[in-house]
Design an enzyme around this catalytic site. Sequence first.
Site, PDB file in Angstrom:
ATOM      1  N   LYS A  14       0.835  -1.211   0.000  1.00  0.00           N
ATOM      2  CA  LYS A  14       0.000   0.000   0.000  1.00  0.00           C
ATOM      3  C   LYS A  14       0.867   1.257   0.000  1.00  0.00           C
ATOM      4  O   LYS A  14       0.669   2.164  -0.795  1.00  0.00           O
ATOM      5  CB  LYS A  14      -0.936   0.036   1.221  1.00  0.00           C
ATOM      6  N   ARG A  89     -10.524   0.378   8.325  1.00  0.00           N
ATOM      7  CA  ARG A  89     -10.063  -0.990   8.560  1.00  0.00           C
ATOM      8  C   ARG A  89     -11.080  -1.783   9.360  1.00  0.00           C
ATOM      9  O   ARG A  89     -10.866  -2.973   9.589  1.00  0.00           O
ATOM     10  CB  ARG A  89      -8.751  -0.963   9.346  1.00  0.00           C
ATOM     11  N   ARG A 128      11.474  -6.224   5.180  1.00  0.00           N
ATOM     12  CA  ARG A 128      11.332  -4.808   5.510  1.00  0.00           C
ATOM     13  C   ARG A 128      11.854  -4.521   6.919  1.00  0.00           C
ATOM     14  O   ARG A 128      12.440  -3.467   7.180  1.00  0.00           O
ATOM     15  CB  ARG A 128       9.851  -4.392   5.413  1.00  0.00           C
ATOM     16  N   ARG A 134      11.058  -1.204  11.839  1.00  0.00           N
ATOM     17  CA  ARG A 134       9.768  -0.847  12.434  1.00  0.00           C
ATOM     18  C   ARG A 134       9.496  -1.740  13.624  1.00  0.00           C
ATOM     19  O   ARG A 134       9.745  -2.943  13.591  1.00  0.00           O
ATOM     20  CB  ARG A 134       8.652  -1.015  11.398  1.00  0.00           C
ATOM     21  N   ARG A 145      -0.717  -9.107  13.041  1.00  0.00           N
ATOM     22  CA  ARG A 145      -1.301  -8.072  12.173  1.00  0.00           C
ATOM     23  C   ARG A 145      -2.064  -8.706  11.014  1.00  0.00           C
ATOM     24  O   ARG A 145      -3.119  -8.218  10.618  1.00  0.00           O
ATOM     25  CB  ARG A 145      -0.198  -7.147  11.650  1.00  0.00           C
TER      26      ARG A 145
END
Length: 191
Positions: A14, A89, A128, A134, A145
């Site tokens: 996204k 969401r 990532r 992160r 998640r």
Amino acid sequence: MTTVVLMGPPGAGKGTHAELLAGKLGVPVVSTGDIFRAQVAAGTELGRTAQGYLDAGEYVPDEVTNAMVCDRLAADDARPGFLLDGYPRTLDQAAVLDKLLTDQGRVLDAAVVLLVDQEDLVRRLLHRAKIEHRSDDTEDVIRRRLQVYADQTVPLVSLYGERDLLHEVDGTGDVAEVRERILAVACAIQP
Ligand code: AMP
């Protein structure tokens, strides 16, 4: 005036493709994940509220998220429309967005969803994690998640499908291939 939502599980791309799609549509990107991360980094009260949820891979409560989005969408740059990245969401958030748009005399033009299979997502997110550090990109949190997305957000995909607003985009393959598919969707939304 164009209003679009961009959906997809964590790691589907996204963030990578939102600017391209929004640029084509001539609207700003409003990314709730980016706003929360900026608030956490700035140490604001909202950031302090959000941080625990982000770190655990849980959704920030609807009332907090909805209030933040309503504020953001009242800004001048959102007048020509917007691309929402990562919002709504939950069904409650979708209802709040519907009301907000109705109050502004607008309708939702499209819901674009990026599709990528689950193990591919885990691989991408772990990759990532090495690059971006992160706090929510550890394997346990990644799986949480994905589960939260399946439980709370997949029902929205069906809802927008029933409303005939859905554009499904195959998010697999390299970035250039997905970009081409995104551009085709932009043309379909705004010929
Ligand atoms: P993202 O960058 O879109 O993957 O979002 C990162 C995190 O921000 C999510 O795992 C949630 O903790 C929080 N978040 C982002 N958007 C929302 C939303 N619409 N509702 C609740 N929490 C959100």
